[in-house]
Design an enzyme around this catalytic site. Structure first.
Site: not given
Ligand code: CMP
Length: 137
Positions: A112, A85, A49, A126, A115, A9, A91, A102
């Site tokens: 974070n 993962r 997304y 994807e 992805h 990212k 996350t 992470r």
């Molecule tokens: P990702 O694995 O890319 O999948 C969805 C993304 O949404 C996640 O990583 C985070 O970057 C973002 N995300 C998920 N939950 C939250 C949250 N509560 N607040 C802000 N961003 C979030």
């Protein structure tokens, strides 16, 4: 051999972490089958997304994902979806285990660093969202 889709990212690219993250990917036995550096448009980020479109963080997330370059990856390994993962960690970096990407690199739940696809169905979607079969080697 299973395929998954990954993104390095904007927060990680900005901090020159591409090499460190790719090193973890390769040293954990993944084959990098597809890779490109690009900057997402709002349209691409919102489409990618789409499943999160009703979530309160959707606008902020898609804006962040367009804020700078990203690295898009197709990764191959046995059980690649779960393995990637596990290597990324939770996350929210506050919940991520020691030694995960992470835990070591992420700045916040949004920024974070990486992805990863969460299911076989989403991985197929994807990968095909960003890569044609001729770009996967
Ligand atoms: P990702 O694995 O890319 O999948 C969805 C993304 O949404 C996640 O990583 C985070 O970057 C973002 N995300 C998920 N939950 C939250 C949250 N509560 N607040 C802000 N961003 C979030």
């Amino acid at each position: 051999m299973e395929r998954t889709f990954a993104i390095i990212k904007p927060d990680a690219v900005e901090r020159n972490l591409i090499g460190k993250i790719l090193e973890r990917i390769e040293s954990n036995g993944f084959k990098i089958a597809g890779m490109k550096k690009t900057q997402l448009s709002q349209k691409e980020a919102k489409g990618f997304y789409y499943v999160h479109k009703e979530r309160p963080f959707f606008d902020s997330l898609t804006e962040f994902m367009c804020s700078g370059p990203v690295v898009l990856l197709v990764l191959e390994k046995e059980n690649a979806i779960t393995a990637w993962r596990d290597l990324m960690g939770a996350t929210n970096p506050e919940d991520a285990k020691e030694g995960t990407i992470r835990k070591d690199f992420a700045l916040s739940i949004e920024k974070n660093s990486t992805h990863g696809s969460d299911s076989a169905e989403n991985a197929a979607y994807e990968v095909s969202y960003f890569f044609s079969e001729t770009e996967i080697l």
